[in-house]
Every structure is written in C-alpha cells, then in structure tokens.
Design an enzyme around this catalytic site. Structure first.
Site, mmCIF file in Angstrom:
data_model
loop_
_atom_site.group_PDB
_atom_site.id
_atom_site.type_symbol
_atom_site.label_atom_id
_atom_site.label_comp_id
_atom_site.label_asym_id
_atom_site.label_seq_id
_atom_site.Cartn_x
_atom_site.Cartn_y
_atom_site.Cartn_z
ATOM 1 N N CYS A 1 0.851 -1.184 0.000
ATOM 2 C CA CYS A 1 0.000 0.000 0.000
ATOM 3 C C CYS A 1 0.893 1.241 0.000
ATOM 4 O O CYS A 1 1.998 1.216 0.505
ATOM 5 C CB CYS A 1 -0.930 0.131 1.219
ATOM 6 S SG CYS A 1 -1.979 -1.285 1.461
ATOM 7 N N ARG B 1 3.187 0.118 -5.260
ATOM 8 C CA ARG B 1 3.081 -0.494 -3.933
ATOM 9 C C ARG B 1 1.756 -1.211 -3.728
ATOM 10 O O ARG B 1 1.550 -1.904 -2.727
ATOM 11 C CB ARG B 1 3.209 0.572 -2.849
ATOM 12 C CG ARG B 1 4.497 1.331 -2.903
ATOM 13 C CD ARG B 1 4.518 2.379 -1.830
ATOM 14 N NE ARG B 1 4.603 1.770 -0.514
ATOM 15 C CZ ARG B 1 5.726 1.444 0.084
ATOM 16 N NH1 ARG B 1 6.872 1.695 -0.510
ATOM 17 N NH2 ARG B 1 5.742 0.892 1.268
ATOM 18 N N TRP C 1 -3.093 -2.435 -1.534
ATOM 19 C CA TRP C 1 -2.773 -3.816 -1.902
ATOM 20 C C TRP C 1 -3.469 -4.654 -0.835
ATOM 21 O O TRP C 1 -3.055 -4.688 0.320
ATOM 22 C CB TRP C 1 -1.257 -4.025 -1.864
ATOM 23 C CG TRP C 1 -0.808 -5.362 -2.368
ATOM 24 C CD1 TRP C 1 -0.531 -5.707 -3.657
ATOM 25 C CD2 TRP C 1 -0.558 -6.531 -1.579
ATOM 26 N NE1 TRP C 1 -0.123 -7.023 -3.710
ATOM 27 C CE2 TRP C 1 -0.135 -7.553 -2.458
ATOM 28 C CE3 TRP C 1 -0.647 -6.829 -0.215
ATOM 29 C CZ2 TRP C 1 0.212 -8.830 -2.036
ATOM 30 C CZ3 TRP C 1 -0.310 -8.109 0.217
ATOM 31 C CH2 TRP C 1 0.106 -9.091 -0.692
ATOM 32 N N ASN D 1 -0.953 1.902 6.107
ATOM 33 C CA ASN D 1 -0.178 0.889 5.399
ATOM 34 C C ASN D 1 0.402 -0.043 6.450
ATOM 35 O O ASN D 1 1.077 0.426 7.376
ATOM 36 C CB ASN D 1 0.951 1.565 4.600
ATOM 37 C CG ASN D 1 1.941 0.560 4.051
ATOM 38 O OD1 ASN D 1 1.591 -0.598 3.821
ATOM 39 N ND2 ASN D 1 3.170 0.992 3.831
ATOM 40 N N GLY D 2 0.134 -1.337 6.325
ATOM 41 C CA GLY D 2 0.643 -2.306 7.306
ATOM 42 C C GLY D 2 -0.446 -3.296 7.662
ATOM 43 O O GLY D 2 -1.466 -3.380 6.967
ATOM 44 N N GLU E 1 17.084 -16.484 -10.850
ATOM 45 C CA GLU E 1 16.617 -15.103 -10.965
ATOM 46 C C GLU E 1 15.816 -14.912 -12.258
ATOM 47 O O GLU E 1 14.768 -14.257 -12.269
ATOM 48 C CB GLU E 1 17.820 -14.147 -10.898
ATOM 49 C CG GLU E 1 17.527 -12.686 -11.176
ATOM 50 C CD GLU E 1 16.458 -12.064 -10.274
ATOM 51 O OE1 GLU E 1 16.056 -12.671 -9.277
ATOM 52 O OE2 GLU E 1 16.003 -10.955 -10.627
ATOM 53 N N LYS F 1 11.897 -13.747 -12.565
ATOM 54 C CA LYS F 1 11.494 -12.588 -13.377
ATOM 55 C C LYS F 1 10.383 -12.986 -14.334
ATOM 56 O O LYS F 1 9.392 -12.286 -14.498
ATOM 57 C CB LYS F 1 12.728 -12.095 -14.141
ATOM 58 C CG LYS F 1 12.871 -10.654 -14.300
ATOM 59 C CD LYS F 1 13.549 -9.935 -13.135
ATOM 60 C CE LYS F 1 12.891 -10.138 -11.798
ATOM 61 N NZ LYS F 1 13.627 -9.671 -10.678
ATOM 62 N N GLU G 1 6.989 -13.616 -12.531
ATOM 63 C CA GLU G 1 6.413 -12.370 -12.007
ATOM 64 C C GLU G 1 5.668 -11.571 -13.048
ATOM 65 O O GLU G 1 4.584 -11.076 -12.797
ATOM 66 C CB GLU G 1 7.553 -11.454 -11.541
ATOM 67 C CG GLU G 1 7.981 -11.572 -10.163
ATOM 68 C CD GLU G 1 9.080 -10.550 -9.896
ATOM 69 O OE1 GLU G 1 8.792 -9.564 -9.236
ATOM 70 O OE2 GLU G 1 10.227 -10.738 -10.355
ATOM 71 N N HIS H 1 17.693 -36.252 -11.858
ATOM 72 C CA HIS H 1 17.182 -36.767 -10.586
ATOM 73 C C HIS H 1 15.695 -36.499 -10.419
ATOM 74 O O HIS H 1 15.187 -36.496 -9.298
ATOM 75 C CB HIS H 1 17.996 -36.170 -9.429
ATOM 76 C CG HIS H 1 19.443 -36.524 -9.507
ATOM 77 N ND1 HIS H 1 19.922 -37.761 -9.159
ATOM 78 C CD2 HIS H 1 20.486 -35.812 -9.972
ATOM 79 C CE1 HIS H 1 21.232 -37.793 -9.386
ATOM 80 N NE2 HIS H 1 21.595 -36.622 -9.885
ATOM 81 N N LYS I 1 5.757 -3.617 -4.861
ATOM 82 C CA LYS I 1 7.207 -3.426 -4.849
ATOM 83 C C LYS I 1 7.819 -3.653 -3.478
ATOM 84 O O LYS I 1 8.865 -4.258 -3.341
ATOM 85 C CB LYS I 1 7.486 -1.995 -5.312
ATOM 86 C CG LYS I 1 8.957 -1.640 -5.370
ATOM 87 C CD LYS I 1 9.589 -2.235 -6.595
ATOM 88 C CE LYS I 1 11.072 -1.986 -6.659
ATOM 89 N NZ LYS I 1 11.699 -3.005 -7.538
HETATM 90 C C1 F6R Z 1 11.445 -9.578 -7.711
HETATM 91 C C2 F6R Z 1 11.402 -8.674 -6.599
HETATM 92 C C3 F6R Z 1 11.229 -9.231 -5.238
HETATM 93 C C4 F6R Z 1 12.135 -8.473 -4.253
HETATM 94 C C5 F6R Z 1 11.846 -8.929 -2.821
HETATM 95 C C6 F6R Z 1 12.754 -8.249 -1.824
HETATM 96 O O1 F6R Z 1 11.605 -8.897 -8.915
HETATM 97 O O2 F6R Z 1 11.494 -7.485 -6.766
HETATM 98 O O3 F6R Z 1 11.490 -10.587 -5.197
HETATM 99 O O4 F6R Z 1 13.462 -8.692 -4.584
HETATM 100 O O5 F6R Z 1 10.519 -8.645 -2.503
HETATM 101 O O6 F6R Z 1 12.607 -6.865 -1.858
HETATM 102 P P1 F6R Z 1 13.678 -5.926 -1.209
HETATM 103 O O7 F6R Z 1 14.948 -6.052 -1.973
HETATM 104 O O8 F6R Z 1 13.100 -4.547 -1.313
HETATM 105 O O9 F6R Z 1 13.851 -6.378 0.202
#
Ligand code: F6R
Length: 612
Positions: free
Chosen positions: A2, A27, A74, A100-101, A487, A491, A494, A510, A607
């Site tokens: 949020c 967010r 969110w 927010n929280g 990674e 990506k 997501e 395996h 984010k």
């Molecule tokens: C993936 C992504 C998330 C963040 C994770 C940690 O693209 O962005 O997996 O890497 O939520 O976020 P931070 O680095 O802000 O602690």
C-alpha cells in the site's frame, strides 16, 4: 505494501495527492481514495481499481481543501471493494485515516469497540483505527493536546505494523502521522509539508525530508512539524537532503519503468562501483572500516534476504567462500527468522534489501542482532528502516527502482557484494593480489560489457515472440549460472505469469527431466569455462527429448545445436551473473509485452513487501 500520501499547505491538496498516488501505485493498485477537509467537514472519495479511476468520481474536481490524505491499496484484509478502500472513517465521521501495514490484533480490538457501541462496515483491519482514536478522543475530552494523545493511546494498543495519517474535523489545520515497521517520510516545502510512503513519489515537490523511526509520531501544520517518540516525549529531527534527480523517477521516453531500469544498468553499476574501486588502489570501505582482527573473528557469514535480493546473495556466495575462506549460508528471510539459526557474536549477518523495508528481512535482522551477531545492511534507499536497525550500512546507489520486478537493484547488489568480498579478502590477505586484481579489472569493465549485452535485444525479442504462448519454461545452469537461472525464472513468473522452474543442470536427471517433452522451452546459461562441457551435455539431454532451446553464453559452443544463442561478453566467471542476467531480463520483459500485460505492475505483487 500500500502507498500513502499526505499534503498540508496552501495549495489545492487533491491534485497533489493523486499525483503522489500515481507514483506510488507500484506499492499496490487494487483500490484508491482521498480525504480532504472542505469548509469544516471531511470529504472522503474512494473506489476499487486503479488510482486513475479517482478522476471518474463525481465532485472530485471540485475539492478545494488544502489538507488531505490519500491511499493506494494492496489488499490484505477484505477483498478489493469500495467499502474496504481507504481512507476509513470512524462512526461519527470525525476522523479519517489511511494505513499501510497489518494490525495483527484487530479482531480483539474490534470486539472491544463493538462492546463499546461501535459498528463496522468494512472487512479491513484498518477500520478499527479511526474508531479507536474516537474512543480515546471522547474519553479525554479535557486534555489540551487531545488529538495527539488520542492517536498516541490508539497506537499503543496496535500490534503489528502501521504507517498512518490522520485527519480530524475538529482540527482542520493539523495532520498527525505515526509509523511502526512501515515506511513513512515527511517532505518539507515552503509553507507546506508532504507525507509519503517513499521519497520518489514527492521528489518533484521537495528534496528535503524528515525520516521517522519506529514508534515516532509527528504533528504537522502547513509551516511546522513536531516530533514525538513512543512515550510522547518531544524529539528533534534533522532534515535530510536527497540527491536523487526527479528525472530518475520518470519514464524518460521508455515505454515502461522496467525497460528503462534494464537499460540504466551500465550507469547504475558504475554508480555502485563509485569511488570504492580505483585502478591500482585497494577497495575502499572506510565507511565500515573492518580490521583484520574483526574479520578474523567471523567464523560464519549469513546473507539473508527475499526474492531477487536473495538471488544476489546466492550469486556471490561462491566468491565469498573462495576468496575469504569463510563458510557462507544464504537464507530466505521468512525461513531464517522462524528457525532458530545458529548464530552468535562470531557471525556476520548481511541483509540485502533494495527497499530496506521488507518486513521479513527486517525481522531477521533484529533476531540476529539480539543473538549478538554483527549486522550489515545493503540497501538502495537512504535512511530506510533496515539501515536504521543494522550495525553497518552500505548503499547500492542504483537510483530509484520503480518497476515491481527488480532489475538494476539486482546487478548493483551483486556488484556491491563483489566489492565487499574483495575488500574482505584484501584485509584478510586470504588470496593472492593477482586473483583480486583480476576481478577488479573485470569489475571496472562491467558498464561497457553490460551495454554490449544489451545489444542482443532483437534476438531476444524474436525468441520471446516464438515462445510467449508457452505454459512452462525451464531455466538450467551450473554454479553461478544456476543462480542466474533462478533469478531469470523468478522474473519470468512475475511479469509474464508463465509457470517456470530453475534447476541446477546436474539435478535434471534426478527427477525434473520427466517434465521435458516435445516442444517445451528450455533456457540454458553457460558462462563458466570449467563447467561448460557438462552443461552442454545436460542441454543435449533435453534437446534429444524435443526441447526448444535458448542459450546465453560467452563460451565457444556449437551454436547450431540450439534454436537461439545469445552471445554475451566474457568476464571473470565469478561475476558473470551481472552480465548474463541482462538478456534474460529482456526476455521476460518482451514475453510480458507480447502477452499485453502490465509489465511494471504485475498482478498480486507490490514493490515493497512491508507485511509478512
Ligand atoms: C522480484 C522482486 C522481489 C524483491 C523482494 C525483496 O523482482 O522485486 O522478489 O526482490 O521482494 O525486496 P527488497 O529487496 O526490497 O527487500
């Protein structure tokens, strides 16, 4: 998650609030709303859906109030719906609150309030806050600082995390904010003040900020801000000036923030290296200044993080162990915090977080501090929560990352961790100067080599076009290539919603090879000269079973064996993830574009994950 925004000043609040919300949409984006004080009453306009839907609400253009609060949601408690959207008001419409929280004890507080005659219209945890404030406000009618006291008492009852903004109809020239375990900054202007969940959202209005600590409250008028700690004792705070450029928070002609951030990597990696590494000099970490004695005291290093940040840790683990001869464990913060890890004063715990606000990472850090470990935070956001908890902090300086999917933060995290490793190795004298110099020279060439890797865009785009309708895509690699596979797979999931898995190539036999059937797409990463032959054999096994293959490599291989080969510049194998991820970030991006998805705001994601 949020996002919250607030304004108090002399201008019309609503356009400033909506502008801020649009910048905070990463967010959370399932509903939005604003409250302003209009000629003595609180106007509250909100709806489900994106922030831009606010423009459709009748009367929103007529708001003239110069004080207001706003929220983009969110959903955690209660589905996205108008009644669950913020701001929430108390039963008598005296207070309006955005939050927010997560309030963990909201059920208990709700029952208490219901017992005292209050009723609720939403399924949220937040709605208890304005009502609890009302409860204390009416109980303490004689108190001269009545509003502040009521909010303070309400906050003391809350368990969980919160960043809140409160408006009160009785005090139309005052706004009160408070935070605990959720981010909140105050931007200072001339005859006006701004509130936001993060700095970029209000950077076009001011570059001067106050940062709130956990438990802090602030009382704002248009030309003053007073701060209080959790006991309501007045405290003083220094204004921090932020150097980020406003254009860093705009798309700058790119279609999406993610694409812009992918292309920014030559620059962001150069910024991360900054003045820490200069030709023929030792790596400079004077800001943390570990001595040989301090480093020799560590018999274990933990790197703890979530998602992409955790993958950055995995990418660096082999180098840290090889060059410093200290065992390294990389752990997922949400697991680490609940499994009683064996750490003590001989452990160095490194916490990696782009936002510096990730709830699990912060909780894990607090746990290791309590057990006596030395804690070092790696963050991209100056003054973020994690940096205020850790014993030591170093910044990635990648510039603001707006797209939900992390790209430039990842390459900057690996770059910074590599510099840190070289610094440790130099202080410990644990490897030859030649070995260190070799990696140093390659680090300085990274910006140029990333630019070179970006030139593969057309080939990547073509392959994305061929496979964007797939249901499953597999990523394979060995050593650091396996960490890149993880990674790349994250990506893809997501932002394209395609199911994807990453496997260490040697593990294929395996079990996972049972999933390989005619026509399936497999992406191989081959950058380690010591492992290339083995990886080629593993790819051969999937080709034999009918897989379509995309290979990212800087090795001499027989290109005819594969459907597409992306050639990237060679570098030291220990830092190759910084280059090999580049075409794979583009791969996910173009698959998402082919599918017509919102690249910057993928479904269900936000984010900054400030809740567990
Ligand atoms: C993936 C992504 C998330 C963040 C994770 C940690 O693209 O962005 O997996 O890497 O939520 O976020 P931070 O680095 O802000 O602690």
């Amino acid at each position: 998650m949020c996002g919250i925004v607030g304004y108090i000043g002399t201008r019309k609040a609503s356009p400033i609030l909506i502008d801020g919300l649009l910048k905070l949409e990463y967010r959370g984006y399932d509903s939005a709303g604003i409250s302003t004080i209009e000629n003595g009453y609180i106007s509250n306009m909100k709806d489900k859906g994106r922030v831009k839907n606010l423009y459709e609400i009748p009367g929103i253009d007529d708001l003239t109030g110069t004080i207001g609060i706003a929220h983009t949601r969110w959903a955690t408690h209660g589905k996205p719906a108008k009644e669950n959207s913020h701001p929430h008001m108390d039963n008598s419409n005296l207070f309006s609150v955005v939050h927010n929280g997560i309030i963990e004890n909201y059920q208990e507080l709700k029952e208490f309030l219901i017992g005292n005659g209050y009723h609720f219209i939403s399924q949220t945890d937040t709605e208890i806050i304005p009502n609890l404030i009302h409860y204390y406000y009416t109980k303490n009618a004689q108190n001269e600082n009545r509003l502040l006291h009521a909010i303070h008492l309400a906050c003391k009852d809350l368990k969980g995390s919160y960043a809140i903004e409160v408006l009160c109809m009785d005090e139309p020239n005052t706004m009160i904010v408070a935070r605990k375990d959720s981010p909140l900054v105050i931007g200072v202007g001339e005859n006006e003040n701004y509130i936001s969940s993060d700095i970029p959202a209000i950077l076009s209005y001011t570059k001067s900020f106050y940062l709130l600590n956990d438990g802090d409250l602030a009382k704002l008028s248009k030309d003053s801000v007073s701060f209080y700690d959790m006991d309501l004792t007045p405290i003083k705070k220094e204004v921090k000036n932020i150097e980020w450029d406003v254009s860093a928070c705009e798309k700058d002609g790119y279609e999406d923030f993610m694409l812009k951030e992918i292309y920014e990597q030559p620059k962001s990696v150069r910024e991360t290296i900054g003045s820490r590494l200069k030709k023929n000099e030792k790596v400079n970490f004077d800001d943390i200044g570990f001595t040989k004695e301090t480093l020799s005291n560590f018999n274990m290093i933990y790197m703890v993080a979530c998602g992409t940040a955790m993958h950055a840790g995995l990418a660096v683990k082999p180098m840290l162990e090889k060059l410093c001869h200290i065992p390294v464990t990389v752990d997922i913060a949400s697991e680490f915090r609940y499994r009683e890890p064996l750490i003590d004063e001989h452990t160095l715990c490194i916490y990696i977080s782009q936002s510096g606000e990730t709830a699990d990472t912060i909780a894990a850090l607090k746990l290791s501090k309590a057990k006596g470990a030395t804690t070092l935070a790696i963050s991209n956001v100056i003054g973020s929560s994690i940096t205020r908890e850790a014993d030591y902090t170093i910044y990635t300086h990648a510039g603001p990352e707006i797209a939900v999917a992390s790209t430039k933060a990842y390459t900057s995290q690996i770059t910074l961790l590599t510099l840190l490793t070289l610094y440790f190795a130099e202080v410990l004298e644990s490897v030859s100067a030649d070995t260190i110099d070799n990696i140093k020279s390659e680090l300085l060439l990274l910006p140029e080599k990333i630019s070179e890797a970006l030139k593969n865009v057309e080939k990547v785009k073509n392959f994305a076009h061929k496979v964007y309708t797939e249901k499953d895509i597999f990523f394979l690699g060995r050593g650091t290539d396996y960490t890149v596979a993880m990674e790349a797979s994250l990506k893809l999931k997501e932002i394209s919603y395609i199911h994807s898995e990453a496997y260490a190539s040697g593990e294929l036999k395996h079990g996972p090879i049972a999933l390989i059937e005619n026509g399936i797409t497999v992406v191989g990463i081959l950058t380690d000269p010591n492992l290339v032959e083995k990886s080629v054999s593993n790819l051969q096994e999937v080709i034999t079973r009918g897989a379509k293959t995309l290979v990212v490599t800087n090795q001499e291989i027989n290109k005819e064996n594969y459907d597409e080969v992306i050639e990237i510049p060679s570098t030291h194998p220990l830092i190759s993830p910084i280059i090999s991820i580049i075409p794979l970030q583009l791969f996910s991006y173009y698959i998402s574009k082919e599918k017509g998805l919102d690249v910057d705001k993928p479904r269900n994601l936000a984010k900054s994950v400030t809740v567990e």
